[in-house]
Design an enzyme around this catalytic site. Structure first.
Site, PDB file in Angstrom:
ATOM      1  N   ASP A 285      63.056 -13.402 -30.683  1.00 19.26           N
ATOM      2  CA  ASP A 285      63.087 -12.989 -29.281  1.00 19.26           C
ATOM      3  C   ASP A 285      62.614 -14.121 -28.376  1.00 19.26           C
ATOM      4  O   ASP A 285      61.410 -14.324 -28.186  1.00 19.26           O
ATOM      5  CB  ASP A 285      62.207 -11.745 -29.084  1.00 19.26           C
ATOM      6  N   LYS A 292      60.848 -16.128 -22.302  1.00 18.56           N
ATOM      7  CA  LYS A 292      59.393 -16.042 -22.494  1.00 18.56           C
ATOM      8  C   LYS A 292      58.851 -17.448 -22.231  1.00 18.56           C
ATOM      9  O   LYS A 292      59.072 -18.350 -23.026  1.00 18.56           O
ATOM     10  CB  LYS A 292      59.074 -15.566 -23.910  1.00 18.56           C
ATOM     11  N   GLU A 365      65.392  -6.277 -24.883  1.00 14.58           N
ATOM     12  CA  GLU A 365      66.566  -6.255 -25.761  1.00 14.58           C
ATOM     13  C   GLU A 365      66.458  -5.253 -26.909  1.00 14.58           C
ATOM     14  O   GLU A 365      67.472  -4.795 -27.425  1.00 14.58           O
ATOM     15  CB  GLU A 365      66.824  -7.664 -26.314  1.00 14.58           C
ATOM     16  N   ARG A 367      65.479  -2.147 -27.047  1.00 15.20           N
ATOM     17  CA  ARG A 367      66.049  -0.831 -26.730  1.00 15.20           C
ATOM     18  C   ARG A 367      67.572  -0.885 -26.707  1.00 15.20           C
ATOM     19  O   ARG A 367      68.232   0.116 -26.953  1.00 15.20           O
ATOM     20  CB  ARG A 367      65.464  -0.331 -25.399  1.00 15.20           C
TER      21      ARG A 367
HETATM   22  N1  BES Z   1      59.557  -7.995 -28.517  1.00 17.71           N
HETATM   23  C1  BES Z   1      59.034  -7.764 -27.216  1.00 17.71           C
HETATM   24  C2  BES Z   1      57.771  -6.896 -27.242  1.00 17.71           C
HETATM   25  C3  BES Z   1      56.532  -7.507 -27.848  1.00 17.71           C
HETATM   26  C4  BES Z   1      55.590  -8.097 -27.036  1.00 17.71           C
HETATM   27  C5  BES Z   1      56.289  -7.423 -29.193  1.00 17.71           C
HETATM   28  C6  BES Z   1      54.441  -8.625 -27.582  1.00 17.71           C
HETATM   29  C7  BES Z   1      55.141  -7.959 -29.760  1.00 17.71           C
HETATM   30  C8  BES Z   1      54.209  -8.556 -28.940  1.00 17.71           C
HETATM   31  C9  BES Z   1      60.067  -7.058 -26.355  1.00 17.71           C
HETATM   32  O1  BES Z   1      61.392  -7.336 -26.632  1.00 17.71           O
HETATM   33  C10 BES Z   1      59.838  -7.471 -24.954  1.00 17.71           C
HETATM   34  O2  BES Z   1      60.041  -8.620 -24.657  1.00 17.71           O
HETATM   35  N2  BES Z   1      59.443  -6.525 -24.097  1.00 17.71           N
HETATM   36  C11 BES Z   1      59.210  -6.781 -22.735  1.00 17.71           C
HETATM   37  C12 BES Z   1      60.043  -5.831 -21.928  1.00 17.71           C
HETATM   38  C13 BES Z   1      60.001  -6.069 -20.453  1.00 17.71           C
HETATM   39  C14 BES Z   1      60.753  -7.329 -20.115  1.00 17.71           C
HETATM   40  C15 BES Z   1      60.621  -4.907 -19.744  1.00 17.71           C
HETATM   41  C16 BES Z   1      57.731  -6.547 -22.469  1.00 17.71           C
HETATM   42  O3  BES Z   1      57.227  -5.502 -22.887  1.00 17.71           O
HETATM   43  O4  BES Z   1      57.095  -7.402 -21.886  1.00 17.71           O
HETATM   44 ZN    ZN Z   2      61.793  -8.024 -28.536  1.00 17.72          ZN
HETATM   45 MN    MN Z   3      62.104  -9.063 -25.564  1.00 15.71          MN
END
Ligand code: BES
Ligand code: ZN
Ligand code: MN
Length: 511
Positions: A285, A292, A365, A367
């Site tokens: 990711d 990120k 992504e 979801r």
């Molecule tokens: N894979 C991440 C969630 C995650 C964050 C897992 C930290 C493990 C540690 C997920 O795909 C993500 O990026 N979520 C975002 C969603 C947002 C952009 C709506 C998040 O939660 O920041």
């Molecule tokens: Zn993710």
């Molecule tokens: Mn993500």
């Protein structure tokens, strides 16, 4: 096969160096016997406030042990353990005392944790260790505890060391369990061993770096891991994902040379409608164009496939146990990267079920791929329940840290079973509400959008949309997939979170 394809297949098997057999994960042996055995290290399990008597040792030798235990303040309380120099003339060098409290009340998890602590304390170069549970009076209880402690040892002895040119030697020890009912203990142990092997596969899947563990590589890994099990494997290729109209799943890999796959692993141990375990397999990711942008947020994002590991591991465990259950693991596998062909923020994509989705954030992504996977699960398997499990949201980490996974449920029986499974396995879940947020994923542009607030609930609402009327639970396990230092049953590295939880959940539902 094209040359490119041949090269990449070669690269997969070379880089993975996959364990060919379950025994390749551990170099230890486990034996159960009712005969006393001897070894330089003996571990004696002691109920609380019970006098310690090692069979074959003289009264003087046992008194010396009792004195040493007193000095070390060892009472036999659950989880206490102390290593002593064995008394003169006993042919043993070390004697470890391990407390089991009131044995009938020792929980499965505390027994596992005790095993992990013992594993951490034993020198890996020991060739033989004797474990004596005969001070536990009830043979059934002693058998159960033997198996659980042995399981905790196995879980802790796992190593993800295939990226080290000279890995530290693994324990080569033979563990001799001396117990009243060795056959009963061994039977319990086999069920736990099945779970451990599922956990190991999940840990491997979780830990593979993003450039080696791309979707097709995970498919290959799963195929090999399941090859000798009674599991029907269906692989949906990137071309088929497109043909079937799973635009959400397709879109997440649009910026990568590695297209999205979907894997379904079906173990049919009963004639009931199946339970679908649907786990997030985003193999790396980056966030996509919603990149990120700081090092700590992008580092370890190879663990974003831990949900896929959890469902694959759970179905493997149930198949190895030959459990009388009908379960299917469904893992959508994507690679969320950036390029000229990557999905752009604001794009609208059509899901498998026809829903038009505004991709308001390419970093949401998980979801997307799970939405299409839930639709696929319903369409192909007509399941009686769907469980989603995913490293889904940063908000989950903010709310609960790593002490609990977030949980959502649409049906009372599924909720009760997952809470109980969380207690039994110590993979704890805490329910968050979903009914107070009308319009949470409404889109001004398309049918729905992939973000909303609060973040964990928005992710859940999105998944629920694609679960339709099927009874559903969702476990957000963000940040639970890896530990940076050894913790209880986990060595440093991938945890395999969810395998023990989901395996137990399926058993609870089957009660
Ligand atoms: N894979 C991440 C969630 C995650 C964050 C897992 C930290 C493990 C540690 C997920 O795909 C993500 O990026 N979520 C975002 C969603 C947002 C952009 C709506 C998040 O939660 O920041
Ligand atoms: Zn993710
Ligand atoms: Mn993500």
């Amino acid at each position: 096969m094209s040359l490119q394809r041949a090269i990449s297949t070669l690269a997969i098997s070379a880089a993975l160096a996959l364990p060919a057999a379950a025994s390749d994960y551990l170099s230890t042996n486990v034996r159960f016997t009712s005969d006393n055995a001897s070894a330089s290290t003996r571990v004696v399990f002691v109920p609380e406030d019970q006098s310690i008597a090692v069979e074959g040792w003289t009264a003087e030798q046992n008194q010396a042990v009792a004195r040493a235990a007193r000095i070390e303040a060892f009472t036999g309380a659950a989880s206490q353990h102390v290593t002593l120099i064995a008394p003169e003339g006993t042919q043993a060098d070390h004697l470890m005392l391990a407390g089991v409290g009131n044995p009938a009340e020792l929980s499965r998890f505390n027994a596992e944790k005790l095993g992990a602590a013992i594993a951490a304390a034993l020198k890996p170069e020991l060739t033989d260790v004797v474990f004596d549970t005969r001070l536990i009076a009830n043979p059934g209880v002693a058998a159960e505890i033997s198996a659980q402690v042995a399981h905790g040892i196995d879980l802790r002895n796992y190593r993800f060391d295939r990226y080290q040119s000279e890995p530290k030697a693994r324990p080569q020890t033979t563990y001799h369990w001396v117990t009243h009912s060795p056959q009963v203990a061994e039977r319990h142990y086999e069920d736990y061993r099945a779970i451990a092997e599922g956990v190991f596969v999940a840990r491997d899947i979780t830990a593979l770096p993003g450039s080696d563990g791309y979707p097709e590589a995970i498919v290959e890994l799963a195929k090999q891991a399941m090859s000798d099990l009674d599991i029907e494997l269906t692989i949906i290729t990137p071309e088929q994902v497109k043909e079937m109209g799973m635009g959400l799943l397709e879109s997440v890999s649009a910026g990568s040379q590695h297209g999205s796959y979907l894997l379904a692993a079906h173990y049919k141990g009963s004639d009931e409608a199946p339970i679908a375990l649907v786990g997030k397999g985003n193999t790396f990711d980056t966030g996509g164009y919603n990149l990120k942008t700081n090092s700590s947020s992008i580092l370890r994002m190879q663990t974003d496939k831990a949900g896929a590991g959890a469902v694959i591991g759970a179905v493997m465990a149930l198949a190895k146990q030959q459990a009388p259950v009908n379960v299917v693991a469904i893992a959508p596998l994507s690679h969320n990267l950036i390029s000229g062909s990557a999905t752009l923020p604001g794009d609208v994509v059509k899901a498998g079920d026809g829903t038009l989705v505004e991709i308001a954030n390419t970093d949401a992504e998980g979801r997307l791929i799970l939405g299409d996977a839930n639709w696929y699960a319903n369409d192909v398997f007509k399941p009686r329940a769907i469980a989603n499990i995913a490293t889904l949201t940063g908000s989950k980490v903010g709310a609960l840290g790593t002490g609990y996974a977030a949980m959502f449920a649409s049906a009372d029986d599924l909720r009760a079973a997952i809470i109980e499974a969380g207690k039994v396995t110590d993979e704890k879940v805490w329910e968050l509400p979903l009914d107070g947020y009308p319009g949470i994923i409404d889109s001004p542009l398309a049918d729905i959008r992939n973000i909303g607030s609060p973040g964990t609930q928005a992710g859940a609402a999105f998944l629920k949309h694609f679960a339709g009327d099927t009874p559903w639970i969702h476990i957000d396990m963000a940040a639970d997939a890896m530990v940076s230092s050894p913790t209880g049953i986990h060595p440093a590295g991938p945890t395999g979170f969810g395998v023990r939880l989901l395996t137990e959940w399926v058993h609870q539902l089957n009660k």
